[in-house]
Design an enzyme around this catalytic site. Sequence first.
Site: not given
Ligand code: FAD
Ligand code: NAP
Ligand code: SF4
Length: 673
Positions: A26-27, A165, A167, A176, A215, A253, A311, A338, A340, A342, A650
């Site tokens: 169920s979702m 869960e 409910y 409880r 359930r 929950h 699910a 994740c 994120q 759902c 990005g």
């Molecule tokens: P990127 O993932 O940055 O990919 C860009 C690609 O382009 C790279 O492979 C790079 O090598 C390539 N590239 C760059 N320039 C060139 C060039 N000139 N020629 C050829 N190739 C090139 N997001 C979530 O939703 N959930 C999470 O839990 C989550 N956890 C994260 C944890 C960490 C530690 C990090 C760092 C990120 C996390 N993110 C998470 C964020 C997520 O990974 C990024 O938002 C996402 O990967 C961005 O996707 P993108 O395709 O735009 O860029």
């Molecule tokens: P972010 O969430 O935007 O966090 C950046 C951090 O840097 C914030 O704490 C911000 O807070 C600080 N910051 C911003 N500008 C700054 C500056 N000029 N100098 C100093 N501090 C500064 O981005 P991120 O952590 O880099 O993650 C990137 C993306 O990946 C996010 O959008 C996130 O959603 C995604 N991601 C998701 C997950 C997940 O579990 N869903 C996990 C990892 C990453 P202050 O300005 O208050 O200091």
């Molecule tokens: Fe699974 Fe994440 Fe998709 Fe939800 S958003 S169904 S947790 S992969």
Amino acid sequence: MSLYPHLLEPLDLGHVTLRNRVIMGSMHTGLEETGDWGRVAAFLAARAAGGVGLIVTGGMAPNAEGAVFPDAAGLFTPADIAGHRRVTDAVHAAGGRIAMQILHAGRYALGRDCVAPSAIRAPINPFAPTALDEAGIEAQIADIVTAALRAREAGYDGVEVMGSEGYFLNQFLAPRTNRRTDRWGGSFENRARLPVEVVRRIRAAVGREFLLIYRISLVDLVPEGQSWDEVTQLARLIEAAGADILNSGIGWHEARVPTIATSVPRRAFAALTGRLRGVVGLPVVATNRINTPEVAEAILAEGLADLVSMARPFLADPDFVAKAAAGRAAEIAPCIACNQACLDHTFTGRPTSCLVNPQACHETELVIVPAAAPRRIAVVGAGPAGLAAAITAAGRGHRVTLFDADARIGGQLQLAARIPGKEEFRGLIDWYATMLRKTGVDLRLSVRPDAGALAGFDAVVLATGVRPRPCDLPGAGLPHVLSYTQVLRREAAVGRRVVILGAGGIGFDVASFLVTGKSATEDLALWRAEWGVADPEADALRGGLAPAGPQPEPPARQVTLLQRKAERPGRGLGKTTGWIHRAHLAMKQVTMRGGAVYDRILPEGLVLRGTEGPELLAADTIVLCIGQEPQRDLAEALHGRVAELHVIGGAERAAELDAKRAIDQGTRLAARL
Ligand code: FAD
Ligand code: NAP
Ligand code: SF4
């Protein structure tokens, strides 16, 4: 010979035969409330066509006071039946079977009229419930039975009664929430009276030919929950009352133990279902963190369950079962747990979808069809945005070349997969590798194409992602100042005392990486100790919580996590998972501080400006997690030199970027190319 003989074996329940052992659990998707039953039907019929044995719908309220939130969908009136009929017809036409879940939320109902065994407010609900009197309890039972009858009229093959869960029915079972002294509270027999009566009366009303699933909460994971002995007694009573199948429910929950997040080990609770199987004659269903056919098959082969319920994996891939049956399991888009797109969406009022599969619940709007005329398309960047664009475009018949400067695909997903508790990202990268091969994408790794190399393509998709934002603080160039990419790629040594600047998702993840030795996600015993989960049978505990509480491994480093905003760090993390990240870092004694004013970095640490003068945070290493900026230098060079240019992920915009947005953007662009 199938690789999954147990999973694909039919189950004869006497009056109905399920074609295999897979239940889509169920979702609640939010589609139910749109009133667009055609969309609900399209979503569920796609899963039926994909081979699942039985679908259980999102929880349907039996009455207004039991609805999870005001105006939540249900079967309150005869007029509701027509909408549900569209769903059941569509599922049956696709060869599937479907049961409707009846969900009475009790004190979890977000409304002033919520009711419960006792007037005790839930910690996750601002509204306190009214304790029901005898007549009120009878009225609730009558409404639940009526909902079951209406479900039969609407064409469902059966109902699932939600008894877990935390409910309504679960609230009667646990001391409880049940402080009654009448025949509905006190002794186990009295506390169990409501769920048993509900099952008995539904069976009496609907007859033998209608599937009735209950359930059951195997472990409540809250103080003063049920004991294991009570759970097994209840299971026997529910069997005697006429249920056909017992599904497993894990944790309330309001529990402070994660139960389905990605950091929970796979099949973490299947052994409990196995124990239940030993005490009843009914088929039992294993649930929670089962996301591949291998895991599901192993649970069945080990005799822990008769069926498995998944699910979220059916959001990620409607064809999960069909692909497994065809020996194409590597092509199953993996649910990485994740939450994120759902649960985080559901709990913030947005329609459910899936990070991995943006088409989920958008079947009628995001339609991907073969291209009218194949084109030559270059995608630069094999992060999630580029990967999604490449496989979608190639799947439509375009000739796609995918370039990446790195020697591996995945982009930042490669870094995410290194975080303890995010190992599922590896499976996602592997799936993309499979799908690149399957769709015939020409993959060119370790290549940075220039404008000349891209000039001959009909369209260029730039998905070059992000780079870390530079830091302009005095001292940022010192050798002990590292970017998160250097740390996660282990390109530099990290000392014992660490200060992290930036407490966004990446700051939290880097903190977790630095304090964790072995990942508890890959070691169930370690995970249980970390979250204080006990063996409910061996320890004869209520709720299954260890008396000593969580016993985490000591932190590998002393970490301070800072942000400039004067709010609690981690507020922007996922709605349903942020608390887990915060709790995990707190367990590892990470100091989290908001309102930090950075002054300068010195060889001995970071200097903060405070109202009472400068404060030195001593550190061996400073890690910068201060956000990112788009990496799209190539875009300038390409303007006017390629026929058609698109910038996504990005590279287009670094703010509010995550893999969900990147994949969604890549998929949607490629659907139109
Ligand atoms: P990127 O993932 O940055 O990919 C860009 C690609 O382009 C790279 O492979 C790079 O090598 C390539 N590239 C760059 N320039 C060139 C060039 N000139 N020629 C050829 N190739 C090139 N997001 C979530 O939703 N959930 C999470 O839990 C989550 N956890 C994260 C944890 C960490 C530690 C990090 C760092 C990120 C996390 N993110 C998470 C964020 C997520 O990974 C990024 O938002 C996402 O990967 C961005 O996707 P993108 O395709 O735009 O860029
Ligand atoms: P972010 O969430 O935007 O966090 C950046 C951090 O840097 C914030 O704490 C911000 O807070 C600080 N910051 C911003 N500008 C700054 C500056 N000029 N100098 C100093 N501090 C500064 O981005 P991120 O952590 O880099 O993650 C990137 C993306 O990946 C996010 O959008 C996130 O959603 C995604 N991601 C998701 C997950 C997940 O579990 N869903 C996990 C990892 C990453 P202050 O300005 O208050 O200091
Ligand atoms: Fe699974 Fe994440 Fe998709 Fe939800 S958003 S169904 S947790 S992969």
